[in-house]
Design an enzyme around this catalytic site. Structure first.
Site, PDB file in Angstrom:
ATOM      1  N   HIS A 144       0.840  -1.211   0.000  1.00 11.59           N
ATOM      2  CA  HIS A 144       0.000   0.000   0.000  1.00 11.59           C
ATOM      3  C   HIS A 144       0.868   1.253   0.000  1.00 11.59           C
ATOM      4  CE1 HIS A 144      -3.475   2.539   1.286  1.00 11.59           C
ATOM      5  NE2 HIS A 144      -2.525   3.202   1.943  1.00 11.59           N
ATOM      6  N   GLU A 145       1.911   1.246   0.826  1.00 14.08           N
ATOM      7  CA  GLU A 145       2.792   2.415   0.906  1.00 14.08           C
ATOM      8  C   GLU A 145       3.598   2.590  -0.381  1.00 14.08           C
ATOM      9  OE1 GLU A 145       2.031   4.223   3.193  1.00 14.08           O
ATOM     10  OE2 GLU A 145       1.096   2.810   4.572  1.00 14.08           O
TER      11      GLU A 145
END
Length: 291
Positions: A144-145
């Site tokens: 996600h990051e």
């Protein structure tokens, strides 16, 4: 607290400081000595607005490291740090971006990504998250990051912030000029803005800046959905990200400085949801599951 909030606060503080300096240097007096010069004001507003946003962007990684105490992993000292570096390297390669700096910090479950560009970015994760999640769930958070970095979210939000800043600065000075003109309507001797102008512009900078943060927060929420989808693509399935979100939804996420809290934070309740940079976890899960 949400990922983009400190970015917004830093940006607002910079705009206010620049506005006060402009007042002290007489820039506002130059634009309004013979009636408000809208062309000059718009140019001034654009410089102020985008200047504040880009200064905040350039400072973002430095502030994130300082405020969380995140330590960049230069040389892995144990198996966990080696896994972190290897996972981010693999995900970054899959996303087609240069390897970000990887950092770890002490704290409750959370993670963040920041930086002024894809080539100058940082992905950090807390010890609490690593201890409370399975490797697959933690990898989904990292994905996600990395997706945030690959999507250029900080730059996109900076451009959006620059646009709304421009309108904030422009409208604040128009309102300040009108208020000052009303207060001095019987004063035919003085020229240029008075104290009413200076006070009103500062107050309006703050009030309009708060309203502008609602707009930027809305865009930030849309970027979270996209980062979740990016994580699912990098992981080859939506299920790991769904599992990570469910896990995060069932625990107390660690408080981060406002610009760096990213993955897995619930949206704020009630009217405060307007200021949330993240949608509620249940909405994120529903989006991943196509509901």
């Amino acid at each position: 607290m949400k990922r983009i909030a400190l970015f917004l606060m830093t940006n607002l503080a910079i705009v206010l400081v620049l506005g006060i300096v402009a007042n002290l240097l007489g820039v506002n007096r130059f634009m309004s000595a013979n009636g408000l010069n809208f062309g000059a004001l718009l140019g001034f507003a654009a410089i102020m607005g985008f200047g504040g946003a880009f200064i905040s962007l350039l400072m973002s990684k430095m502030i994130a490291k300082w405020s969380t105490g995140a330590q960049v992993i230069e040389q892995p000292r144990n198996a966990t740090e080696q896994w972190l570096v290897d996972s981010v390297a693999r995900l970054s390669k899959a996303a087609g971006i240069p390897m970000p700096e990887v950092a770890i910090y002490e704290g409750e479950p959370n993670a963040f990504a920041t930086g002024p560009s894809k080539r100058n970015s940082l992905v950090a994760v807390s010890t609490g998250l690593l201890q409370s999640m399975s490797r697959e769930e933690a990898e989904a958070v990292l994905a996600h990051e990395v997706a945030h970095v690959a999507n250029g979210d900080m730059v996109t939000l900076t451009l959006i912030q620059g646009v709304v800043n421009t309108f904030v600065v422009f409208l604040s000075r128009v309102v300040g000029y009108l208020v000052d003109s009303f207060l001095r309507r019987n004063d035919q001797e003085s020229s240029g803005p008075g104290i009413g102008y200076f006070v009103t512009t500062i107050v309006c900078d703050i009030l309009f800046g708060v309203l502008a943060s609602i707009i930027v927060a809305w865009f930030s929420r849309q970027r979270e959905f996209r980062a979740d989808a990016g994580a699912a693509q990098l992981m080859g399935s939506a299920q790991p990200m769904v599992g990570a979100l469910r896990r995060l939804g069932g625990m107390q996420a660690g408080e981060l400085p406002n610009n760096v809290a990213t993955a897995g934070i619930n949206g704020r309740p009630g009217w405060m949801a307007l200021f949330s940079s993240h949608p509620p976890i249940e909405q994120r899960i529903a989006a991943l599951q196509g509901r």
